[in-house]
Design a protein around this motif. Structure first.
Motif, PDB file in Angstrom:
ATOM      1  N   GLN A  45       0.852  -1.189   0.000  1.00 12.91           N
ATOM      2  CA  GLN A  45       0.000   0.000   0.000  1.00 12.91           C
ATOM      3  C   GLN A  45       0.890   1.242   0.000  1.00 12.91           C
ATOM      4  O   GLN A  45       1.775   1.374   0.852  1.00 12.91           O
ATOM      5  CB  GLN A  45      -0.904   0.009   1.227  1.00 12.91           C
ATOM      6  CG  GLN A  45      -1.914   1.153   1.192  1.00 12.91           C
ATOM      7  CD  GLN A  45      -2.885   1.116   2.357  1.00 12.91           C
ATOM      8  OE1 GLN A  45      -2.540   0.678   3.455  1.00 12.91           O
ATOM      9  NE2 GLN A  45      -4.096   1.604   2.137  1.00 12.91           N
ATOM     10  N   ARG A  62      -1.005 -11.501   2.917  1.00 15.49           N
ATOM     11  CA  ARG A  62      -2.287 -12.096   2.529  1.00 15.49           C
ATOM     12  C   ARG A  62      -2.139 -13.607   2.455  1.00 15.49           C
ATOM     13  O   ARG A  62      -1.079 -14.114   2.145  1.00 15.49           O
ATOM     14  CB  ARG A  62      -2.725 -11.572   1.151  1.00 15.49           C
ATOM     15  CG  ARG A  62      -3.008 -10.062   1.122  1.00 15.49           C
ATOM     16  CD  ARG A  62      -4.272  -9.727   1.878  1.00 15.49           C
ATOM     17  NE  ARG A  62      -4.563  -8.301   1.909  1.00 15.49           N
ATOM     18  CZ  ARG A  62      -4.177  -7.485   2.887  1.00 15.49           C
ATOM     19  NH1 ARG A  62      -3.448  -7.933   3.889  1.00 15.49           N
ATOM     20  NH2 ARG A  62      -4.510  -6.208   2.873  1.00 15.49           N
ATOM     21  N   ASN A 118       5.973  -5.026   8.714  1.00 15.69           N
ATOM     22  CA  ASN A 118       5.475  -5.257  10.076  1.00 15.69           C
ATOM     23  C   ASN A 118       6.261  -6.378  10.745  1.00 15.69           C
ATOM     24  O   ASN A 118       6.481  -7.427  10.149  1.00 15.69           O
ATOM     25  CB  ASN A 118       3.993  -5.640  10.040  1.00 15.69           C
ATOM     26  CG  ASN A 118       3.118  -4.500   9.554  1.00 15.69           C
ATOM     27  OD1 ASN A 118       2.851  -3.555  10.286  1.00 15.69           O
ATOM     28  ND2 ASN A 118       2.701  -4.576   8.297  1.00 15.69           N
ATOM     29  N   ASP A 180       3.911   1.614  14.963  1.00 18.33           N
ATOM     30  CA  ASP A 180       2.615   1.355  14.321  1.00 18.33           C
ATOM     31  C   ASP A 180       1.482   1.497  15.337  1.00 18.33           C
ATOM     32  O   ASP A 180       1.705   1.359  16.543  1.00 18.33           O
ATOM     33  CB  ASP A 180       2.641  -0.074  13.762  1.00 18.33           C
ATOM     34  CG  ASP A 180       1.620  -0.323  12.675  1.00 18.33           C
ATOM     35  OD1 ASP A 180       0.838   0.597  12.352  1.00 18.33           O
ATOM     36  OD2 ASP A 180       1.597  -1.444  12.140  1.00 18.33           O
ATOM     37  N   GLN A 204      -5.449   3.903  12.873  1.00 14.14           N
ATOM     38  CA  GLN A 204      -6.590   4.254  12.022  1.00 14.14           C
ATOM     39  C   GLN A 204      -7.893   4.440  12.805  1.00 14.14           C
ATOM     40  O   GLN A 204      -8.797   5.108  12.312  1.00 14.14           O
ATOM     41  CB  GLN A 204      -6.757   3.242  10.907  1.00 14.14           C
ATOM     42  CG  GLN A 204      -6.822   1.804  11.334  1.00 14.14           C
ATOM     43  CD  GLN A 204      -6.939   0.897  10.104  1.00 14.14           C
ATOM     44  OE1 GLN A 204      -7.959   0.860   9.451  1.00 14.14           O
ATOM     45  NE2 GLN A 204      -5.893   0.168   9.793  1.00 14.14           N
ATOM     46  N   GLU A 239      -9.466   7.768   4.579  1.00 15.33           N
ATOM     47  CA  GLU A 239     -10.435   7.368   3.553  1.00 15.33           C
ATOM     48  C   GLU A 239     -11.138   8.541   2.893  1.00 15.33           C
ATOM     49  O   GLU A 239     -11.707   8.388   1.820  1.00 15.33           O
ATOM     50  CB  GLU A 239     -11.486   6.425   4.166  1.00 15.33           C
ATOM     51  CG  GLU A 239     -10.925   5.085   4.602  1.00 15.33           C
ATOM     52  CD  GLU A 239     -11.997   4.133   5.113  1.00 15.33           C
ATOM     53  OE1 GLU A 239     -13.174   4.542   5.203  1.00 15.33           O
ATOM     54  OE2 GLU A 239     -11.650   2.980   5.427  1.00 15.33           O
ATOM     55  N   TYR A 258      -7.175   4.240   1.863  1.00 17.42           N
ATOM     56  CA  TYR A 258      -7.891   3.933   0.632  1.00 17.42           C
ATOM     57  C   TYR A 258      -8.098   5.168  -0.240  1.00 17.42           C
ATOM     58  O   TYR A 258      -8.270   5.046  -1.444  1.00 17.42           O
ATOM     59  CB  TYR A 258      -9.252   3.301   0.955  1.00 17.42           C
ATOM     60  CG  TYR A 258      -9.170   1.970   1.676  1.00 17.42           C
ATOM     61  CD1 TYR A 258      -7.979   1.237   1.704  1.00 17.42           C
ATOM     62  CD2 TYR A 258     -10.281   1.437   2.310  1.00 17.42           C
ATOM     63  CE1 TYR A 258      -7.909   0.020   2.361  1.00 17.42           C
ATOM     64  CE2 TYR A 258     -10.229   0.216   2.966  1.00 17.42           C
ATOM     65  CZ  TYR A 258      -9.035  -0.496   2.988  1.00 17.42           C
ATOM     66  OH  TYR A 258      -8.982  -1.694   3.638  1.00 17.42           O
TER      67      TYR A 258
HETATM   68  P1  C2E Z   1      -1.348  -2.468  10.220  1.00 19.12           P
HETATM   69  O1  C2E Z   1       0.099  -2.739  10.142  1.00 19.12           O
HETATM   70  O2  C2E Z   1      -1.792  -1.374  11.105  1.00 19.12           O
HETATM   71  O3  C2E Z   1      -1.800  -2.226   8.702  1.00 19.12           O
HETATM   72  C1  C2E Z   1      -2.791  -1.329   8.316  1.00 19.12           C
HETATM   73  C2  C2E Z   1      -4.086  -2.042   7.987  1.00 19.12           C
HETATM   74  O4  C2E Z   1      -5.056  -1.076   7.615  1.00 19.12           O
HETATM   75  C3  C2E Z   1      -3.992  -2.993   6.809  1.00 19.12           C
HETATM   76  O5  C2E Z   1      -4.883  -4.063   7.075  1.00 19.12           O
HETATM   77  C4  C2E Z   1      -4.508  -2.148   5.654  1.00 19.12           C
HETATM   78  O6  C2E Z   1      -4.996  -2.917   4.585  1.00 19.12           O
HETATM   79  C5  C2E Z   1      -5.610  -1.406   6.350  1.00 19.12           C
HETATM   80  N1  C2E Z   1      -5.952  -0.140   5.704  1.00 19.12           N
HETATM   81  C6  C2E Z   1      -5.155   0.659   4.968  1.00 19.12           C
HETATM   82  N2  C2E Z   1      -5.807   1.766   4.562  1.00 19.12           N
HETATM   83  C7  C2E Z   1      -7.060   1.663   5.048  1.00 19.12           C
HETATM   84  C8  C2E Z   1      -8.223   2.512   4.963  1.00 19.12           C
HETATM   85  O7  C2E Z   1      -8.227   3.577   4.362  1.00 19.12           O
HETATM   86  N3  C2E Z   1      -9.335   2.081   5.626  1.00 19.12           N
HETATM   87  C9  C2E Z   1      -9.364   0.909   6.309  1.00 19.12           C
HETATM   88  N4  C2E Z   1     -10.500   0.576   6.911  1.00 19.12           N
HETATM   89  N5  C2E Z   1      -8.288   0.082   6.417  1.00 19.12           N
HETATM   90  C10 C2E Z   1      -7.157   0.473   5.776  1.00 19.12           C
HETATM   91  P2  C2E Z   1      -4.494  -5.553   6.807  1.00 19.12           P
HETATM   92  O8  C2E Z   1      -3.682  -5.650   5.545  1.00 19.12           O
HETATM   93  O9  C2E Z   1      -5.737  -6.356   6.909  1.00 19.12           O
HETATM   94  O10 C2E Z   1      -3.514  -5.907   8.008  1.00 19.12           O
HETATM   95  C11 C2E Z   1      -4.012  -5.910   9.327  1.00 19.12           C
HETATM   96  C12 C2E Z   1      -2.896  -6.040  10.324  1.00 19.12           C
HETATM   97  O11 C2E Z   1      -2.251  -7.314  10.222  1.00 19.12           O
HETATM   98  C13 C2E Z   1      -1.780  -5.024  10.116  1.00 19.12           C
HETATM   99  O12 C2E Z   1      -2.147  -3.793  10.666  1.00 19.12           O
HETATM  100  C14 C2E Z   1      -0.652  -5.698  10.858  1.00 19.12           C
HETATM  101  O13 C2E Z   1      -0.748  -5.464  12.230  1.00 19.12           O
HETATM  102  C15 C2E Z   1      -0.909  -7.161  10.589  1.00 19.12           C
HETATM  103  N6  C2E Z   1      -0.030  -7.589   9.492  1.00 19.12           N
HETATM  104  C16 C2E Z   1      -0.187  -7.472   8.159  1.00 19.12           C
HETATM  105  N7  C2E Z   1       0.865  -7.986   7.500  1.00 19.12           N
HETATM  106  C17 C2E Z   1       1.728  -8.421   8.446  1.00 19.12           C
HETATM  107  C18 C2E Z   1       3.034  -9.055   8.396  1.00 19.12           C
HETATM  108  O14 C2E Z   1       3.640  -9.275   7.351  1.00 19.12           O
HETATM  109  N8  C2E Z   1       3.597  -9.375   9.604  1.00 19.12           N
HETATM  110  C19 C2E Z   1       2.983  -9.114  10.796  1.00 19.12           C
HETATM  111  N9  C2E Z   1       3.606  -9.458  11.939  1.00 19.12           N
HETATM  112  N10 C2E Z   1       1.788  -8.511  10.869  1.00 19.12           N
HETATM  113  C20 C2E Z   1       1.154  -8.174   9.707  1.00 19.12           C
END
Ligand code: C2E
Ligand code: MG
Ligand code: MG
Ligand code: MG
Length: 291
Positions: A45, A62, A118, A180, A204, A239, A258
Motif C-alpha cells: 500500500q 495475505r 510489520n 505502528d 486508524q 479514507e 484507501y
Molecule cells: P497495520 O500494520 O496497522 O496495517 C494497516 C491495515 O489497515 C492494513 O490491514 C490495511 O490494509 C488497512 N488499511 C489501509 N488503509 C485503510 C483505509 O483507508 N481504511 C481501512 N478501513 N483500512 C485500511 P491488513 O492488511 O488487513 O492488516 C491488518 C494487520 O495485520 C496489520 O495492521 C498488521 O498489524 C498485521 N499484518 C499485516 N501484514 C503483516 C506481516 O507481514 N507481519 C505481521 N507481523 N503482521 C502483519
C-alpha cells in the motif's frame, strides 16, 4: 459422564466450543502447509506526502486459502503468533520485501520508495533477530536506507532495555523504525523519547472517528508529540478528503489509506508509479524552458 467424574472434575461437551477448537486446529495445520506451499503473499500500500506524492509503501501479508479464499491477516496473524509460525513467516515476509526493494531499484519511478515491514513482538524478541535481519540484508543486497520496520507499543513495553538496545543495533545497520498503531498502547513521552524511532503512525481508529471531539484532540496531540520528538508523523486509514484536510491542517507529514491507494500487488504498484512519473515528471526530467 461429567457426573461420574465427581465434583471436582470438570469437562465440557459444548459442541459449539468443540467445533470452534477443531476449526482453529485445522486452520493452524492449514497455515503450516500454507508456509510450505507458498499460499502466503504480499501486497503493498502506497504512502503519500503532504503534496500527495508517493514516497513509500507498506508490505501487508495475505493468505490465499485453497478452500476458504482470501484470509485477512487479522484472522491468521494471531494464530501464527500462538503457534510460533510467525517466526518463519516473518522472515519470509522480510526477505520477500527486500527482494521487492531490489526490483524497484531498476526504475527511476520506483527506486526512491521506502518499504515498511510489520514485525511481530514474538519475532522481534528472538535472541538472534538482529543476526537474521543482517543475514537477509546480505543475501538480498537490499538498499538498507529504504527499509523500515514497524513495531507496536505493546511489544516495546516489555523488556524495555533489551528492546532499545536491539533497535540501536538495527539502526546501525541502516534501517528505520516506525511505531505502528500509535495511541492504542500506553507509552509515555518519557519513554518514547528513548526509542530510536523515525516515524509515528497514528492508528486508524482515531482517523476513522475524527469527527468526534476527543479523537480529534488525540490526533492533534499525537502530531504535536511526534513533532516534539522530531519524528515523521503518518496517519493510516485515511479514507476521506475531510480526514486528509484535518490532518494536513495540523501538519501531519504523510498519509496512507484507501483515499490514495488500496493494498495492491507489486506489479500494480510499479505500473501505478510509472504512470505517476510520466504525469508528474521530476524537474530534472522536464525539458528546459525555451528562452
Ligand atoms: P497495520 O500494520 O496497522 O496495517 C494497516 C491495515 O489497515 C492494513 O490491514 C490495511 O490494509 C488497512 N488499511 C489501509 N488503509 C485503510 C483505509 O483507508 N481504511 C481501512 N478501513 N483500512 C485500511 P491488513 O492488511 O488487513 O492488516 C491488518 C494487520 O495485520 C496489520 O495492521 C498488521 O498489524 C498485521 N499484518 C499485516 N501484514 C503483516 C506481516 O507481514 N507481519 C505481521 N507481523 N503482521 C502483519
Ligand atoms: Mg503496519
Ligand atoms: Mg497500523
Ligand atoms: Mg492496525
Amino acid at each position: 459422564l461429567a457426573k461420574q467424574r465427581g465434583r471436582n472434575q470438570w469437562c465440557f461437551y459444548d459442541p459449539e466450543i468443540q467445533s470452534a477448537l477443531e476449526a482453529r486446529n485445522q486452520l493452524e495445520r492449514d497455515l503450516r502447509l500454507a508456509v510450505e506451499t507458498q499460499q502466503l503473499f504480499l501486497v503493498y500500500q502506497l504512502q503519500v506526502d503532504i503534496e500527495g506524492r508517493p514516497f513509500g509503501a507498506e508490505a501487508l501479508l495475505r493468505w490465499q486459502h485453497p478452500q476458504q479464499g482470501l484470509i485477512s491477516p487479522a484472522d491468521f496473524i494471531p494464530l501464527a503468533e500462538e503457534s510460533g509460525l510467525i517466526i518463519p513467516i516473518g522472515y519470509q515476509v522480510l526477505r520477500t520485501a527486500c527482494e521487492q526493494l531490489v526490483r524497484w531499484q531498476a526504475h527511476p519511478a520506483t527506486d526512491h520508495l521506502t518499504l515498511a515491514v510489520n514485525v511481530s513482538a514474538k519475532q522481534f524478541a528472538q535472541a538472534d533477530f538482529v543476526a537474521q535481519v543482517l543475514n537477509i540484508l546480505q543475501q538480498t543486497q537490499a538498499p538498507r536506507h529504504l527499509l523500515k520496520l514497524e513495531l507496536t507499543e505493546s511489544m516495546v513495553l516489555t523488556q524495555v532495555e533489551e528492546t532499545i538496545e536491539k533497535m540501536h543495533h538495527i539502526k546501525a545497520l541502516g534501517l528505520a523504525f516506525s511505531m505502528d498503531d500509535f495511541g492504542t498502547g500506553y507509552s509515555s513521552l518519557q519513554y518514547l523519547k528513548r526509542l530510536p524511532l523515525d516515524q509515528l503512525k497514528i492508528d486508524q481508529s482515531f482517523v476513522r472517528d475524527l469527527q468526534h471531539e476527543d479523537d480529534a484532540t488525540i490526533v492533534r496531540t499525537i502530531i504535536a508529540m511526534g513533532k516534539a520528538l522530531n519524528l515523521q508523523v503518518i496517519a493510516e486509514g485515511v479514507e476521506t478528503r475531510e480526514q486528509q484536510d484535518f490532518l494536513a491542517r495540523y501538519a501531519c507529514d504523510a498519509f496512507q489509506g484507501y483515499l490514495f491507494c488500496r493494498p495492491e500487488l507489486a506489479e500494480e504498484i510499479t505500473q501505478r508509479l510509472q504512470q505517476y512519473a510520466i504525469a508528474h515528471p521530476a524537474p530534472w526530467m522536464m525539458e528546459a524552458p525555451s528562452t
